[in-house]
Enzyme design. Structure first.
Site, PDB file in Angstrom:
ATOM      1  N   ASP A  76      32.829  44.925  40.184  1.00  0.00           N
ATOM      2  CA  ASP A  76      32.488  44.227  41.007  1.00  0.00           C
ATOM      3  C   ASP A  76      31.135  43.428  40.973  1.00  0.00           C
ATOM      4  O   ASP A  76      30.086  44.210  40.559  1.00  0.00           O
ATOM      5  CB  ASP A  76      32.936  44.585  42.022  1.00  0.00           C
ATOM      6  CG  ASP A  76      34.594  45.094  42.243  1.00  0.00           C
ATOM      7  OD1 ASP A  76      35.275  44.286  41.725  1.00  0.00           O
ATOM      8  OD2 ASP A  76      35.577  46.179  42.942  1.00  0.00           O
ATOM      9  N   ASP A  86      39.526  39.584  42.336  1.00  0.00           N
ATOM     10  CA  ASP A  86      40.426  39.912  43.700  1.00  0.00           C
ATOM     11  C   ASP A  86      40.033  38.445  44.730  1.00  0.00           C
ATOM     12  O   ASP A  86      40.643  38.455  45.982  1.00  0.00           O
ATOM     13  CB  ASP A  86      38.884  40.804  44.162  1.00  0.00           C
ATOM     14  CG  ASP A  86      39.306  42.414  43.554  1.00  0.00           C
ATOM     15  OD1 ASP A  86      39.553  42.392  43.272  1.00  0.00           O
ATOM     16  OD2 ASP A  86      37.729  42.682  43.567  1.00  0.00           O
TER      17      ASP A  86
END
Length: 225
Positions: free
Chosen positions: A140, A159
């Site tokens: 991330d 995401d």
């Protein structure tokens, strides 16, 4: 040799059903591949440029590039059960593949394509990245309003695609759009059968059979019940 009958309004053109399904499925697969490609590319850049580096501040602090490796879900929830996330991802992909058999709607193709791309992007991390097979940590790198995800969980392109796809799917459900290209409508009351009398006044409980006659009025006329 007899000529083929002309195509009328109720005659389906050969291959029409296949064509109507081919376009949505093509859109679904193309969008999913694009989302996966962008996700892998941005993760590669993040690993190359953000490793061992302080978060990069952009837009006056509204956006940060901050590299992190997540073993769980949002805010690292479920980090002790990393193995369960690839199982869920594979189940979601299998369910979408099953639904695609009847897919005829382009909006639904866009929604499912985003979901497939998002699930696949993170599934690749779970399977192939360290520390091992099916327990890999997701890369991330995007954080909003805080460099360390204290306002909103740090996320990646996969995401974002997944969330957008789910939001679009909810909107399609609320507007009655079906995956087969039809639109759900409310049930209408059945039309009265031919020959029935809808002009019966309220409170008139007269059943079937001959109408009863009311007493004769003063002017000699008879009223029908």
């Amino acid at each position: 040799m007899s000529a083929a009958p002309p195509a009328g309004p109720g005659t389906a053109e050969p291959g029409a059903a296949t064509k109507s399904r081919r376009r949505p499925v093509t859109i679904l697969l193309s969008l999913a591949l694009f989302a996966v490609a962008v996700d892998l590319f941005t993760k590669h850049l993040a690993l190359q440029e953000l490793s061992d580096r302080e978060p990069v501040r952009l837009l006056g602090g509204a956006l940060y590039f901050s590299l992190t490796r997540n073993s769980g879900a949002a805010w690292s929830m479920g980090s002790d059960y990393t193995f369960i996330f690839p199982v869920i991802g594979l189940a979601v992909l299998g369910w979408i593949a099953w639904m695609a058999r009847t897919l005829r709607s382009v909006p639904w193709a866009i929604s499912l394509g985003l979901v497939v791309g998002g699930v696949t992007g993170n599934l690749i991390d779970r399977i192939f990245r360290a520390p091992g097979w099916f327990v890999g940590h997701v890369v991330d790198m995007i954080s909003v309003f805080d460099p360390y995800g204290r306002v909103f969980p740090i996320f990646n392109i996969a995401d974002s695609a997944l969330v957008c796809g789910v939001v679009l799917a909810v909107g399609l459900e609320f507007t009655g759009r079906q995956r087969d290209g039809t639109r759900a409508v409310g049930e209408e009351p059945p039309a009265p059968a031919a020959g029935t009398d809808d002009a019966t006044p309220p409170g008139d409980d007269a059943g079937p059979g001959p109408r009863a006659e009311r007493p004769t009025t003063d002017d000699g006329r008879r009223e029908r019940a």
